[in-house]
Design a protein around this motif. Structure first.
Motif, PDB file in Angstrom:
ATOM      1  N   THR A   4       0.819  -1.201   0.000  1.00 43.05           N
ATOM      2  CA  THR A   4       0.000   0.000   0.000  1.00 43.05           C
ATOM      3  C   THR A   4       0.854   1.252   0.000  1.00 43.05           C
ATOM      4  O   THR A   4       0.359   2.352  -0.002  1.00 43.05           O
ATOM      5  CB  THR A   4      -0.897   0.027   1.241  1.00 43.05           C
ATOM      6  OG1 THR A   4      -0.070  -0.012   2.400  1.00 43.05           O
ATOM      7  CG2 THR A   4      -1.836  -1.142   1.257  1.00 43.05           C
ATOM      8  N   TYR A  32      -4.800   4.284   2.782  1.00 41.14           N
ATOM      9  CA  TYR A  32      -5.422   4.813   4.000  1.00 41.14           C
ATOM     10  C   TYR A  32      -6.213   6.078   3.679  1.00 41.14           C
ATOM     11  O   TYR A  32      -7.353   6.246   4.129  1.00 41.14           O
ATOM     12  CB  TYR A  32      -4.353   5.125   5.047  1.00 41.14           C
ATOM     13  CG  TYR A  32      -3.409   3.999   5.317  1.00 41.14           C
ATOM     14  CD1 TYR A  32      -3.790   2.917   6.110  1.00 41.14           C
ATOM     15  CD2 TYR A  32      -2.126   3.991   4.772  1.00 41.14           C
ATOM     16  CE1 TYR A  32      -2.918   1.866   6.351  1.00 41.14           C
ATOM     17  CE2 TYR A  32      -1.251   2.946   5.004  1.00 41.14           C
ATOM     18  CZ  TYR A  32      -1.652   1.890   5.794  1.00 41.14           C
ATOM     19  OH  TYR A  32      -0.800   0.855   6.024  1.00 41.14           O
ATOM     20  N   LEU A  35      -9.332   5.198   1.653  1.00 43.74           N
ATOM     21  CA  LEU A  35     -10.398   4.623   2.478  1.00 43.74           C
ATOM     22  C   LEU A  35     -11.007   5.660   3.409  1.00 43.74           C
ATOM     23  O   LEU A  35     -12.215   5.623   3.686  1.00 43.74           O
ATOM     24  CB  LEU A  35      -9.859   3.436   3.285  1.00 43.74           C
ATOM     25  CG  LEU A  35      -9.702   2.149   2.489  1.00 43.74           C
ATOM     26  CD1 LEU A  35      -9.031   1.075   3.338  1.00 43.74           C
ATOM     27  CD2 LEU A  35     -11.051   1.647   2.004  1.00 43.74           C
ATOM     28  N   ILE A 367      -5.965  -1.367   7.317  1.00 44.04           N
ATOM     29  CA  ILE A 367      -6.786  -1.172   6.125  1.00 44.04           C
ATOM     30  C   ILE A 367      -8.051  -2.024   6.198  1.00 44.04           C
ATOM     31  O   ILE A 367      -9.151  -1.582   5.851  1.00 44.04           O
ATOM     32  CB  ILE A 367      -5.965  -1.492   4.857  1.00 44.04           C
ATOM     33  CG1 ILE A 367      -5.004  -0.346   4.570  1.00 44.04           C
ATOM     34  CG2 ILE A 367      -6.865  -1.748   3.660  1.00 44.04           C
ATOM     35  CD1 ILE A 367      -4.052  -0.603   3.437  1.00 44.04           C
ATOM     36  N   ILE A 368      -7.903  -3.258   6.662  1.00 41.92           N
ATOM     37  CA  ILE A 368      -9.068  -4.122   6.840  1.00 41.92           C
ATOM     38  C   ILE A 368     -10.038  -3.503   7.830  1.00 41.92           C
ATOM     39  O   ILE A 368     -11.266  -3.504   7.633  1.00 41.92           O
ATOM     40  CB  ILE A 368      -8.616  -5.522   7.314  1.00 41.92           C
ATOM     41  CG1 ILE A 368      -7.804  -6.208   6.217  1.00 41.92           C
ATOM     42  CG2 ILE A 368      -9.816  -6.382   7.702  1.00 41.92           C
ATOM     43  CD1 ILE A 368      -7.111  -7.467   6.669  1.00 41.92           C
ATOM     44  N   ALA A 371     -11.821  -0.509   6.168  1.00 48.11           N
ATOM     45  CA  ALA A 371     -12.795  -0.952   5.175  1.00 48.11           C
ATOM     46  C   ALA A 371     -14.032  -1.549   5.833  1.00 48.11           C
ATOM     47  O   ALA A 371     -15.160  -1.316   5.391  1.00 48.11           O
ATOM     48  CB  ALA A 371     -12.152  -1.967   4.229  1.00 48.11           C
ATOM     49  N   VAL A 418      -8.185   1.068  -4.647  1.00 53.66           N
ATOM     50  CA  VAL A 418      -7.741   0.488  -3.375  1.00 53.66           C
ATOM     51  C   VAL A 418      -6.773  -0.645  -3.706  1.00 53.66           C
ATOM     52  O   VAL A 418      -7.172  -1.804  -3.807  1.00 53.66           O
ATOM     53  CB  VAL A 418      -8.927  -0.042  -2.535  1.00 53.66           C
ATOM     54  CG1 VAL A 418      -8.445  -0.491  -1.160  1.00 53.66           C
ATOM     55  CG2 VAL A 418     -10.009   1.018  -2.408  1.00 53.66           C
ATOM     56  N   SER A 420      -4.688  -2.207  -2.035  1.00 50.79           N
ATOM     57  CA  SER A 420      -4.577  -3.244  -1.012  1.00 50.79           C
ATOM     58  C   SER A 420      -5.636  -4.307  -1.264  1.00 50.79           C
ATOM     59  O   SER A 420      -6.837  -4.020  -1.263  1.00 50.79           O
ATOM     60  CB  SER A 420      -4.782  -2.649   0.381  1.00 50.79           C
ATOM     61  OG  SER A 420      -5.042  -3.656   1.326  1.00 50.79           O
ATOM     62  N   SER A 422      -6.587  -6.763   0.609  1.00 51.53           N
ATOM     63  CA  SER A 422      -7.425  -6.995   1.790  1.00 51.53           C
ATOM     64  C   SER A 422      -8.436  -5.868   1.975  1.00 51.53           C
ATOM     65  O   SER A 422      -9.600  -6.111   2.308  1.00 51.53           O
ATOM     66  CB  SER A 422      -6.550  -7.144   3.037  1.00 51.53           C
ATOM     67  OG  SER A 422      -5.588  -6.117   3.112  1.00 51.53           O
ATOM     68  N   GLY A 423      -8.004  -4.619   1.771  1.00 49.51           N
ATOM     69  CA  GLY A 423      -8.926  -3.499   1.883  1.00 49.51           C
ATOM     70  C   GLY A 423     -10.004  -3.550   0.818  1.00 49.51           C
ATOM     71  O   GLY A 423     -11.184  -3.281   1.084  1.00 49.51           O
TER      72      GLY A 423
END
Length: 507
Positions: A4, A32, A35, A367-368, A371, A418, A420, A422-423
């Motif tokens: 990220t 970040y 999001l 990030i998770i 989100a 995004v 990422s 996971s995000g």
């Protein structure tokens, strides 16, 4: 895992930022910031989108039951939701009566605390293993043994990096291998492009075809309300085919460069000859490093075994453990301790490596959390089902195959915004996964479509520090890399589309 961080400065003629060269242009914000902006934007949209809900059955929305609802929350309560969204994203609890999510209370746990801890545990395990030097030494030893078999070496190395991608989303970890791979490929008569792409394309294609990658498949499956092992047969087939395609593509280019160096896409650098003539070979692996590699591989193999629903696959001789994030987090923490002690890091060294590894991966975990906080805001405002109803109207009447391809295409712009994985999963899956229920396909197919789109975009996105950092370390210009990878991107796009249709037919 998918990086990220921001991309390095623009490269000079040799592939690296020129001395004193200023950073120009507008830099894309971090995941970040994206999001955070999405959180505020979604919160604002909840005042515009009409609230509504579906009736549910076994946790799935029932088609045709969407109805409007009236919100009882005032502006102050909704402002508090915005303020608490990251906290709710970590450990919010949904009240069984009101349906609202807030910290504390009784009801169904809605936060991502389980995934959060799991990400930190995986980070600890990977960092401890890297500190032992076993992975780097293992690759160096393998390269030394296969040096006389150039084509086989390329295939084996790309497959190893692809395995890292499909099992744990190997991304930032690849940056440590460029210093080994570039000199090796130059010695074999190839160019820097081969050295860079055997790593970057290998790990990237593996991540695109993730099987049990916790940062993509795991997070997405959790957000979709299914097990990580659901849909694994299709994903294994994708991984095998796409890895083979990437290997053939790389070998064809490498053979052309070996036969005629003038056909290389990049010009040699002044230090190439020095690297070609440098001596040194990898010696035998110490017993401790061999044991570390065995534990490293066995841990991921056991994770795969523990999450696959063997009973659903009609495999009766293997027990279905049904492990989820709590058990898997414990597995990686124990394995991290075991690897540290086996490698001789000692109690203090092992503990420091575990803490450092968790710190290295805290970014993905945050990030998770962010989100998931967006999801909580939408659910508390009762607009998630309204958005779902609108999307359902768009895809209603489409064939299952077209629906699967559409899910793949829809996730591409999200993957760019995004980067990422996971995000992206935590943000998109709560909305997109229920659409599979309406289309009559498995939710696991939506998960596969998402991670394929994310992996495809992240092979070339300039917002990825893995791509730009790897190219800078290899001294390969970004435009040259794009020229190399463009035909492969087209092939992968067609192949993934075909797999989406296949999955819609058989799943």
């Amino acid at each position: 895992m998918t990086a990220t961080a921001s991309a390095p400065a623009p490269a000079g003629p040799d592939g690296e930022p020129g001395p004193g060269r200023p950073r120009r242009g507008i830099r894309f914000p971090s995941a970040y910031t994206v999001l955070a902006a999405v959180t505020v934007a979604v919160w604002g949209l909840t005042f515009v989108i009409p609230p509504g809900r579906y009736d549910t059955e076994d946790g799935a929305p029932v088609p045709g039951t969407y109805h409007s609802v009236e919100l009882t929350q005032g502006f102050g309560s909704r402002l508090k939701d915005l303020f608490l969204s990251p906290v709710n994203g970590l450990y919010g609890v949904t009240d069984a009566h009101s349906g609202l999510t807030a910290p504390g209370g009784n009801g169904q746990f809605a936060g991502a605390a389980g995934v959060f801890l799991f990400v930190l545990a995986v980070g600890a395990f990977i960092t401890v293993t890297l500190r032992t030097g076993a992975l780097t030494s293992g690759v160096a030893r393998l390269a030394a043994r296969l040096r006389r078999h150039r084509t086989l070496l390329l295939v084996v190395l790309l497959t190893l990096f692809s395995l890292g991608g499909t099992t744990y989303g190997m991304a930032e970890e690849t940056l440590g291998f460029y210093g080994l791979m570039i000199p090796l490929m130059l010695k074999l008569g190839y160019d820097r492009m081969v050295g860079a792409t055997v790593i970057m394309v290998g790990a990237g294609v593996g991540t695109l075809a993730s099987t049990v990658n916790p940062f993509a498949t795991g997070v997405a499956s959790d957000s979709a309300g299914i097990g990580t092992g659901d849909g694994i047969v299709l994903r294994l087939l994708m991984w095998a085919v796409l890895t083979a395609v990437a290997a053939v593509y790389l070998v064809r280019y490498a053979d052309r460069v070996f036969a005629d160096p003038s056909r290389s896409l990049i010009a040699p650098t002044p230090e190439d000859e020095e690297l070609k003539s440098a001596g040194g070979t990898a010696g035998p692996l110490p017993a401790r490093q061999r044991l570390v590699l065995a534990v490293f591989g066995a841990t991921f193999l056991f994770m795969i075994f523990a999450v696959i629903p063997w009973a659903d696959l009609h495999v009766t001789f293997l027990p279905t453990l049904g492990w989820y994030f709590p058990e898997l987090a414990a597995l990686f923490i124990v394995a991290a301790v075991a690897v540290g002690l086996i490698a001789g890091l000692g109690e203090k060294g092992t503990a420091n490596a575990i803490v450092a590894g968790a710190g290295d991966f805290i970014g993905a975990a945050l990030i998770i959390m962010l989100a998931r906080g967006v999801t909580v805001i939408m659910n508390n405002a009762s607009v998630t089902d309204s958005i779902l109803d609108g999307l359902h109207s768009v895809v209603a009447g489409t064939s299952s195959g077209f629906f699967a391809v559409l899910m793949f295409l829809v996730n591409m712009p999200l993957a760019f915004l995004v980067p990422s994985s996971s995000g992206h999963a935590a943000l998109a899956m709560p909305i997109l996964a229920p659409l599979a229920d309406f289309a009559g396909v498995s939710r696991s197919l939506v998960v596969t479509a998402y991670q394929s789109a994310s992996g495809w975009v992240n092979l070339v996105t300039p917002t990825s520090a893995v791509v730009m950092g790897g190219l800078a370390l290899s001294k390969v210009r970004y435009d040259r890399y794009l020229r190399f990878v463009a035909p492969l991107m087209g092939i992968l796009l067609v192949a993934v589309t075909g797999f989406m249709v296949l999955g819609a037919v058989v799943m």
